[in-house]
Design a protein around this motif. Sequence first.
Motif, PDB file in Angstrom:
ATOM      1  N   UNK A 156     -63.624  76.607 -35.197  1.00 51.83           N
ATOM      2  CA  UNK A 156     -64.146  76.094 -33.933  1.00 51.83           C
ATOM      3  C   UNK A 156     -65.672  76.043 -34.006  1.00 51.83           C
ATOM      4  N   UNK A 157     -66.232  75.095 -33.275  1.00 54.13           N
ATOM      5  CA  UNK A 157     -67.682  75.002 -33.153  1.00 54.13           C
ATOM      6  C   UNK A 157     -68.023  74.640 -31.715  1.00 54.13           C
ATOM      7  N   UNK A 158     -68.765  75.517 -31.044  1.00 53.42           N
ATOM      8  CA  UNK A 158     -69.137  75.293 -29.645  1.00 53.42           C
ATOM      9  C   UNK A 158     -70.629  75.589 -29.481  1.00 53.42           C
ATOM     10  N   UNK A 159     -71.158  75.198 -28.318  1.00 58.46           N
ATOM     11  CA  UNK A 159     -72.551  75.481 -27.987  1.00 58.46           C
ATOM     12  C   UNK A 159     -72.591  76.447 -26.809  1.00 58.46           C
ATOM     13  N   UNK A 160     -73.412  77.483 -26.918  1.00 50.80           N
ATOM     14  CA  UNK A 160     -73.506  78.485 -25.856  1.00 50.80           C
ATOM     15  C   UNK A 160     -74.969  78.826 -25.576  1.00 50.80           C
ATOM     16  N   UNK A 161     -75.252  79.114 -24.311  1.00 54.49           N
ATOM     17  CA  UNK A 161     -76.573  79.575 -23.921  1.00 54.49           C
ATOM     18  C   UNK A 161     -76.498  81.065 -23.588  1.00 54.49           C
ATOM     19  N   UNK A 162     -77.645  81.668 -23.340  1.00 53.83           N
ATOM     20  CA  UNK A 162     -77.697  83.127 -23.134  1.00 53.83           C
ATOM     21  C   UNK A 162     -76.816  83.563 -21.963  1.00 53.83           C
ATOM     22  N   UNK A 163     -76.799  82.798 -20.888  1.00 51.19           N
ATOM     23  CA  UNK A 163     -75.980  83.146 -19.726  1.00 51.19           C
ATOM     24  C   UNK A 163     -74.495  83.223 -20.077  1.00 51.19           C
ATOM     25  N   UNK A 164     -74.057  82.442 -21.033  1.00 49.31           N
ATOM     26  CA  UNK A 164     -72.650  82.491 -21.455  1.00 49.31           C
ATOM     27  C   UNK A 164     -72.331  83.821 -22.143  1.00 49.31           C
ATOM     28  N   UNK A 165     -73.286  84.314 -22.913  1.00 45.62           N
ATOM     29  CA  UNK A 165     -73.101  85.617 -23.552  1.00 45.62           C
ATOM     30  C   UNK A 165     -73.045  86.717 -22.494  1.00 45.62           C
ATOM     31  N   UNK A 166     -73.892  86.597 -21.467  1.00 48.22           N
ATOM     32  CA  UNK A 166     -73.862  87.555 -20.362  1.00 48.22           C
ATOM     33  C   UNK A 166     -72.500  87.545 -19.673  1.00 48.22           C
ATOM     34  N   UNK A 167     -71.970  86.352 -19.467  1.00 49.26           N
ATOM     35  CA  UNK A 167     -70.648  86.217 -18.827  1.00 49.26           C
ATOM     36  C   UNK A 167     -69.585  86.933 -19.655  1.00 49.26           C
ATOM     37  N   UNK A 168     -69.578  86.707 -20.960  1.00 47.71           N
ATOM     38  CA  UNK A 168     -68.592  87.343 -21.827  1.00 47.71           C
ATOM     39  C   UNK A 168     -68.703  88.854 -21.751  1.00 47.71           C
ATOM     40  N   UNK A 169     -69.891  89.351 -21.850  1.00 47.69           N
ATOM     41  CA  UNK A 169     -70.059  90.806 -21.839  1.00 47.69           C
ATOM     42  C   UNK A 169     -69.632  91.411 -20.499  1.00 47.69           C
ATOM     43  N   UNK A 170     -69.968  90.726 -19.427  1.00 44.26           N
ATOM     44  CA  UNK A 170     -69.580  91.200 -18.095  1.00 44.26           C
ATOM     45  C   UNK A 170     -68.063  91.255 -17.944  1.00 44.26           C
ATOM     46  N   UNK A 171     -67.360  90.208 -18.419  1.00 46.41           N
ATOM     47  CA  UNK A 171     -65.893  90.197 -18.330  1.00 46.41           C
ATOM     48  C   UNK A 171     -65.282  91.311 -19.178  1.00 46.41           C
ATOM     49  N   UNK A 172     -65.836  91.545 -20.357  1.00 48.25           N
ATOM     50  CA  UNK A 172     -65.302  92.598 -21.227  1.00 48.25           C
ATOM     51  C   UNK A 172     -65.475  93.968 -20.576  1.00 48.25           C
ATOM     52  N   UNK A 173     -66.611  94.178 -19.946  1.00 43.52           N
ATOM     53  CA  UNK A 173     -66.849  95.456 -19.259  1.00 43.52           C
ATOM     54  C   UNK A 173     -65.916  95.638 -18.066  1.00 43.52           C
ATOM     55  N   UNK A 174     -65.709  94.581 -17.320  1.00 39.23           N
ATOM     56  CA  UNK A 174     -64.830  94.678 -16.150  1.00 39.23           C
ATOM     57  C   UNK A 174     -63.398  94.992 -16.555  1.00 39.23           C
ATOM     58  N   UNK A 175     -62.932  94.404 -17.639  1.00 42.13           N
ATOM     59  CA  UNK A 175     -61.550  94.622 -18.075  1.00 42.13           C
ATOM     60  C   UNK A 175     -61.368  95.889 -18.891  1.00 42.13           C
ATOM     61  N   UNK A 176     -62.456  96.383 -19.491  1.00 43.49           N
ATOM     62  CA  UNK A 176     -62.371  97.590 -20.330  1.00 43.49           C
ATOM     63  C   UNK A 176     -63.554  98.497 -19.999  1.00 43.49           C
ATOM     64  N   UNK A 177     -63.529  99.152 -18.828  1.00 43.93           N
ATOM     65  CA  UNK A 177     -64.716  99.893 -18.350  1.00 43.93           C
ATOM     66  C   UNK A 177     -65.158 101.044 -19.231  1.00 43.93           C
ATOM     67  N   UNK A 178     -64.250 101.634 -20.012  1.00 43.79           N
ATOM     68  CA  UNK A 178     -64.687 102.748 -20.863  1.00 43.79           C
ATOM     69  C   UNK A 178     -64.604 102.426 -22.352  1.00 43.79           C
ATOM     70  N   UNK A 179     -64.466 101.158 -22.683  1.00 40.41           N
ATOM     71  CA  UNK A 179     -64.680 100.748 -24.062  1.00 40.41           C
ATOM     72  C   UNK A 179     -66.160 100.431 -24.226  1.00 40.41           C
ATOM     73  N   UNK A 180     -66.637 100.510 -25.440  1.00 35.88           N
ATOM     74  CA  UNK A 180     -68.064 100.371 -25.695  1.00 35.88           C
ATOM     75  C   UNK A 180     -68.370  98.943 -26.120  1.00 35.88           C
ATOM     76  N   UNK A 181     -68.947  98.176 -25.221  1.00 36.00           N
ATOM     77  CA  UNK A 181     -69.290  96.781 -25.491  1.00 36.00           C
ATOM     78  C   UNK A 181     -70.734  96.736 -25.978  1.00 36.00           C
ATOM     79  N   UNK A 182     -70.934  96.139 -27.140  1.00 32.41           N
ATOM     80  CA  UNK A 182     -72.266  96.125 -27.758  1.00 32.41           C
ATOM     81  C   UNK A 182     -73.277  95.493 -26.817  1.00 32.41           C
ATOM     82  N   UNK A 183     -74.513  96.009 -26.786  1.00 29.62           N
ATOM     83  CA  UNK A 183     -75.534  95.449 -25.883  1.00 29.62           C
ATOM     84  C   UNK A 183     -76.056  94.101 -26.353  1.00 29.62           C
TER      85      UNK A 183
END
Length: 419
Positions: A101-128
């Motif tokens: 796959x090849x897609x284009x992403x901006x910084x806000x998209x990375x923020x969205x991904x990290x936020x969703x991962x934290x919400x679904x896995x509150x005590x897993x360690x999501x890289x900063x």
Amino acid sequence: MSGQTVPADFSGHMLDLDEDEDLEVFSKNTSLADGSPMPNSPSSMVNQYRLEDEEEQQDAYTKDIFVSVDNPESHVTAIETFIMYRVVTKTTRSEFDSSEYEVRRRYQDFLWLRSRLEENHPTLIVHPLPEKFVMKSMVERFNNDFIETRRKALHRFLNKISDHPILSCSEHFKVFLTAEELMSHRKQGPGFLSRMGETVRAVANSVRGLRSRPEEFTVMQEYVENFSSKICSVDKVTQRIIKEQKEYLDELKQYSPTYTQWAESEEELAEPLKGVASCVERCSKETEEQIQHLSEALVPALHEYVLCAETLKAVMRRRDNIQAEYEAKNEALASRKADQESLQDEVDGLADRVELANNALKVDWSRWQNSMRTDLRSAFISTSEKNVEYYEKCLAVWESFLLSQRLEPGAQRDGEDAC
């Protein structure tokens, strides 16, 4: 821009670095005076350490998903300017419809991904993620150095996620890697009122506090505070050292021409003065390379774990909030006679949530520990290797100057006889 900064989260154990004995460097001789074998050279020791790390990583698992972030492009609209990065994914996983796959992403998209991962896995360690705004020492927000520093950090973020046994299987991660556009998916997240309710509940739980935190998590909490203090201190000192080295480099660049100019007016000293000027110039080039290596290898690794320390604190807070909510419901169950059955169901559900949260954090804590030690060890070894190379080159420069200034005994006697 509408992006919001998501709190960082990570967990780990103390740097458990053994004290190494003094390293002696031997040249030419293949053995010591007592006949014992010669120690390895610094560079060969570094290669040995790296080979051991690579072998350990290869033995750990077979990677089935590869992600890269590259080719940043600037986009200008009527209201904003932003950078889009190319994200390329190659995988053999069956849940993906294609192998690439090849897609284009901006910084806000990375923020969205990290936020969703934290919400679904509150005590897993999501890289900063790297900070949203201009980093220290960056003058312009979109200059080439800043863009490249951020690209590397975003690349590392996605690869940390892809290496995680749970987070890499997240549907949000899959969407991020494969969807042509993310706007429709981003709108599907929790609404403002839902997020506000979660925030209010978290604040209430933190104010209420815990009755008794399990000992193992108290130990983790103490470690987090200690680790944060140490890594922040090392990061600040390293930044200060680089600043001082840059000032030293500026002085060196002014130093060499001074000797060259002096040589023009001192005929008898012209040769040694020009020699010193040459040595200073060559050492300034080595110093410039040394500064660049520290800025590109050591500083990003240290700063990354400064952010990780904040991540750890956030994970610990979320774990405490989950336990605090369970304790509050349990107290309500004991004090109320009505609605006992429904309250009991809530308490049982929260008890399960606490157990899952604790288990997730304990397992991820161990994973993070190993990753942190590997990353920092690699950065320290690389820096040590560069330091040895730097000082050896500077030493060789000045030794060559000394050799050039030494007169042969016969030539010296001839000069004395002539006098």
